[in-house]
Design an enzyme around this catalytic site. Structure first.
Site, PDB file in Angstrom:
ATOM      1  N   LYS A  38      52.561  63.336  22.092  1.00  0.00           N
ATOM      2  CA  LYS A  38      52.529  62.435  20.937  1.00  0.00           C
ATOM      3  C   LYS A  38      53.286  63.014  19.747  1.00  0.00           C
ATOM      4  O   LYS A  38      53.818  62.305  18.922  1.00  0.00           O
ATOM      5  CB  LYS A  38      51.082  62.137  20.524  1.00  0.00           C
ATOM      6  CG  LYS A  38      50.290  63.388  20.157  1.00  0.00           C
ATOM      7  CD  LYS A  38      48.830  63.086  19.837  1.00  0.00           C
ATOM      8  CE  LYS A  38      47.977  62.896  21.062  1.00  0.00           C
ATOM      9  NZ  LYS A  38      47.736  64.062  21.910  1.00  0.00           N
ATOM     10  N   HIS A  67      39.031  69.653  19.760  1.00  0.00           N
ATOM     11  CA  HIS A  67      40.218  69.732  18.892  1.00  0.00           C
ATOM     12  C   HIS A  67      39.683  69.956  17.487  1.00  0.00           C
ATOM     13  O   HIS A  67      39.010  69.101  16.943  1.00  0.00           O
ATOM     14  CB  HIS A  67      41.040  68.451  18.986  1.00  0.00           C
ATOM     15  CG  HIS A  67      42.418  68.578  18.391  1.00  0.00           C
ATOM     16  ND1 HIS A  67      42.636  69.081  17.122  1.00  0.00           N
ATOM     17  CD2 HIS A  67      43.652  68.304  18.894  1.00  0.00           C
ATOM     18  CE1 HIS A  67      43.942  69.096  16.880  1.00  0.00           C
ATOM     19  NE2 HIS A  67      44.575  68.640  17.948  1.00  0.00           N
ATOM     20  N   GLY A  99      46.111  72.127  17.019  1.00  0.00           N
ATOM     21  CA  GLY A  99      45.765  72.584  15.674  1.00  0.00           C
ATOM     22  C   GLY A  99      46.602  73.757  15.175  1.00  0.00           C
ATOM     23  O   GLY A  99      46.458  74.159  14.018  1.00  0.00           O
ATOM     24  N   GLU A 148      46.272  72.361  23.811  1.00  0.00           N
ATOM     25  CA  GLU A 148      47.126  71.170  23.643  1.00  0.00           C
ATOM     26  C   GLU A 148      47.962  71.281  22.366  1.00  0.00           C
ATOM     27  O   GLU A 148      47.862  70.440  21.466  1.00  0.00           O
ATOM     28  CB  GLU A 148      46.249  69.919  23.577  1.00  0.00           C
ATOM     29  CG  GLU A 148      45.400  69.675  24.803  1.00  0.00           C
ATOM     30  CD  GLU A 148      44.281  68.660  24.544  1.00  0.00           C
ATOM     31  OE1 GLU A 148      44.212  68.106  23.425  1.00  0.00           O
ATOM     32  OE2 GLU A 148      43.475  68.443  25.455  1.00  0.00           O
ATOM     33  N   GLY A 164      50.768  70.856  19.693  1.00  0.00           N
ATOM     34  CA  GLY A 164      51.844  69.902  19.420  1.00  0.00           C
ATOM     35  C   GLY A 164      52.790  70.487  18.407  1.00  0.00           C
ATOM     36  O   GLY A 164      53.828  71.035  18.739  1.00  0.00           O
ATOM     37  N   ARG A 165      52.371  70.446  17.125  1.00  0.00           N
ATOM     38  CA  ARG A 165      53.274  70.811  16.038  1.00  0.00           C
ATOM     39  C   ARG A 165      53.784  72.249  16.153  1.00  0.00           C
ATOM     40  O   ARG A 165      54.888  72.555  15.691  1.00  0.00           O
ATOM     41  CB  ARG A 165      52.637  70.555  14.677  1.00  0.00           C
ATOM     42  CG  ARG A 165      51.404  71.334  14.377  1.00  0.00           C
ATOM     43  CD  ARG A 165      50.885  71.064  12.954  1.00  0.00           C
ATOM     44  NE  ARG A 165      50.140  69.828  12.829  1.00  0.00           N
ATOM     45  CZ  ARG A 165      50.526  68.801  12.081  1.00  0.00           C
ATOM     46  NH1 ARG A 165      51.644  68.863  11.399  1.00  0.00           N
ATOM     47  NH2 ARG A 165      49.788  67.712  11.999  1.00  0.00           N
TER      48      ARG A 165
HETATM   49  C1  LIG Z   1      44.013  65.100  21.768  1.00  0.00           C
HETATM   50  C2  LIG Z   1      45.037  65.823  20.978  1.00  0.00           C
HETATM   51  N1  LIG Z   1      45.528  66.970  21.480  1.00  0.00           N
HETATM   52  C3  LIG Z   1      46.488  67.673  20.827  1.00  0.00           C
HETATM   53  C4  LIG Z   1      46.985  67.233  19.621  1.00  0.00           C
HETATM   54  C5  LIG Z   1      48.061  68.048  18.965  1.00  0.00           C
HETATM   55  O1  LIG Z   1      47.607  68.653  17.815  1.00  0.00           O
HETATM   56  P1  LIG Z   1      48.532  69.651  17.010  1.00  0.00           P
HETATM   57  O2  LIG Z   1      49.844  68.998  16.821  1.00  0.00           O
HETATM   58  O3  LIG Z   1      47.810  69.893  15.747  1.00  0.00           O
HETATM   59  O4  LIG Z   1      48.640  70.903  17.812  1.00  0.00           O
HETATM   60  C6  LIG Z   1      46.470  66.064  19.029  1.00  0.00           C
HETATM   61  C7  LIG Z   1      46.950  65.606  17.726  1.00  0.00           C
HETATM   62  O5  LIG Z   1      46.546  64.634  17.161  1.00  0.00           O
HETATM   63  C8  LIG Z   1      45.478  65.336  19.736  1.00  0.00           C
HETATM   64  O6  LIG Z   1      44.972  64.196  19.253  1.00  0.00           O
END
Ligand SMILES: Cc1ncc(COP(=O)(O)O)c(C=O)c1O
Length: 465
Positions: free
Chosen positions: A65, A194, A234, A268, A270-271
């Site tokens: 995402k 999360h 996170g 998980e 992301g950023r």
């Molecule tokens: C279920 C889930 N996993 C992972 C993430 C990624 O989080 P981050 O970008 O803070 O690592 C999100 C972000 O909204 C999420 O909703």
């Protein structure tokens, strides 16, 4: 043959600090009017290396995402990352680049029925839940799925808290949900959480992992034997940030609560992987000068640029990001003015920077915004008819030499934009340089961007050398 949305060629750079030179090259082109991104693939590779060094026991499942650019997904897959998908579309996208379903978690605790059916059809079994309705849905649609209960444990401070929407209470709700799952004959295999996106309280990971231990232990009393711990996302990713502190807390907590290495630990992020890889550069196309109503010596410069909150800067509204403008042109020693920066749409809400001291800039000058890789492009719209900026990729020779080996047709490949995965079909590739023709097997996609059918002739494909 229809091929749209071709990706830009990768530009090979001498060193990572040459990114700005590429930005200048693009901006100096007289025909360049639109805002554009430069994405440095070395940055992604470096982040992956940092993750592996700092969190060796934790397999990253990149949260699609955050930035679903195929080049990023391919790069991360080639490095050995797994993936966190939240929908059928994301799952199809990740499968389209050849990732195995074993390396995907469907980490959306509230799933549409058709998306569960799709997961079942492709054999993607691992998925999260946090409420009873979801358990009934899964029992009905995919009774042998591998389920992961998502609990709530919020950081005291996070850029985007998530706990108000997802995660059951670990004490008041989780035991009852597990009992229901047991009664329904469902296969629960682990716990996830999360702490909030952009976590600013590393210690929360200790609290959360401790709570997971309690749930693992409770599950034993129901006859379950959990083997999956998912520590969510996170982790910060902007320039100058570090996951060092979080990694120390996580590693210690794993030793304390999960010394048994047979428990698989995943995350998980992301950023963390993408924020710093992307720099957005926007052009000033209009300027107003206004005088403060209460103090006529106070001048404010208003700059209008060609991307705004309905495009890339949606991250200001949705991701609570603060962006920092860096004029591309040097203005050493120049006088500074109160300045605001505005996006191109007709909406008064379309403000990128509210009030900042900046040197006086002229029409046609460019402004860089670093750390724009996370939660920007996938959310951007073309509202009011303004295009979403193109991405130009750069990599050093060393990194590109490694990534090149994973592309399907030597130096050249083509990529789908989206769409379901289907069987391979024969396609003719014509090489315009040598007049050679090869018939190869490629997956057929019937997607938004393009589709190929058996016997198609590909005349134009992406040159990524
Ligand atoms: C279920 C889930 N996993 C992972 C993430 C990624 O989080 P981050 O970008 O803070 O690592 C999100 C972000 O909204 C999420 O909703």
């Amino acid at each position: 043959m229809k091929i749209k949305n071709c990706l830009e060629p990768v530009r090979v750079i001498e060193a990572v600090n040459s990114v700005e030179t590429v930005i200048r090259d693009i901006a100096d082109d007289a025909d360049q009017e639109d805002a554009f991104y430069v994405c440095c693939l070395d940055d992604i590779v470096e982040k992956f290396k940092i993750w592996k060094e700092q969190l060796p026991r934790v397999q990253p499942h990149y949260a699609v995402k955050c930035n679903d650019d195929l080049t990023i997904l391919e790069t991360l897959a080639s490095l050995g990352a797994s993936f966190d998908c939240a929908s059928k579309g994301e799952i199809a996208k990740v499968l389209s680049i050849g990732v195995s379903v074993k390396n995907i978690i469907f980490a959306n605790p509230a799933k549409l029925a058709s998306h569960v059916k799709f997961a079942k059809s492709v054999g993607l079994a691992t998925m999260t839940f946090d409420n009873e309705s979801e358990l009934h849905k899964i029992q009905h649609l995919y009774s042998n799925a591998r389920l992961v209960i998502r609990i709530r444990c919020d950081a005291e401070d996070a850029q985007c808290p998530l706990g108000m929407k997802f995660g059951c209470d670990p004490i008041k709700e989780a035991p009852a949900l597990l009992r229901t799952a047991r009664n329904l004959g469902l296969n629960v295999v682990g716990v996830s959480f999360h702490v909030g996106s952009g976590c600013r309280e590393p210690k929360v990971f200790h609290r959360a992992i401790s709570l997971c231990r309690d749930i693992f232990d409770y599950a034993v009393t129901l006859g379950y034997s959990f083997n999956l711990l998912d520590i969510g996302g996170g982790y910060p990713g902007v320039r100058g940030s570090s996951i060092n502190e979080i990694a120390c807390v996580v590693n210690k907590a794993l030793i304390e609560f999960f010394p048994d290495e047979s428990v698989q630990v995943i995350a998980e992020p992301g950023r963390f992987f993408v924020s710093s890889a992307y720099t957005l550069t926007c052009k000033i196309y209009s300027i107003r000068q206004v005088v403060d109503d209460n103090d006529n010596t106070k001048i404010q410069k208003m700059y209008y640029i060609n991307d705004g909150v309905y495009g890339s800067f949606n991250c200001i509204l949705y991701d609570h990001q603060v962006v920092f403008p860096k004029p591309l042109k040097q203005h050493k020693g120049a006088e500074q003015y109160f300045s605001s920066i505005w996006g191109p749409t007709c909406d008064g809400l379309d403000q990128v920077v509210e009030n900042m001291m900046l040197p006086e800039m002229k029409m046609g000058e460019w402004i860089m915004f670093e750390d724009m890789g996370a939660y920007t492009l996938p959310v951007a719209s073309e509202f009011n008819g303004f295009p979403i900026p193109e991405v130009h990729y750069v990599a050093t020779e060393a990194v590109w030499a490694k990534l090149k080996n994973i592309v399907t047709i030597g130096d050249r490949t083509f990529k789908p934009v989206d769409g379901p995965v289907a069987e391979n079909i024969p396609i003719t590739i014509s090489n315009s340089n040598s007049n050679n023709e090869n018939v190869i097997e490629l997956p057929h996609y019937n997607a938004k961007g393009y589709s190929v059918v058996a016997g198609d002739h590909i005349l134009s494909y992406i040159n990524i050398s």
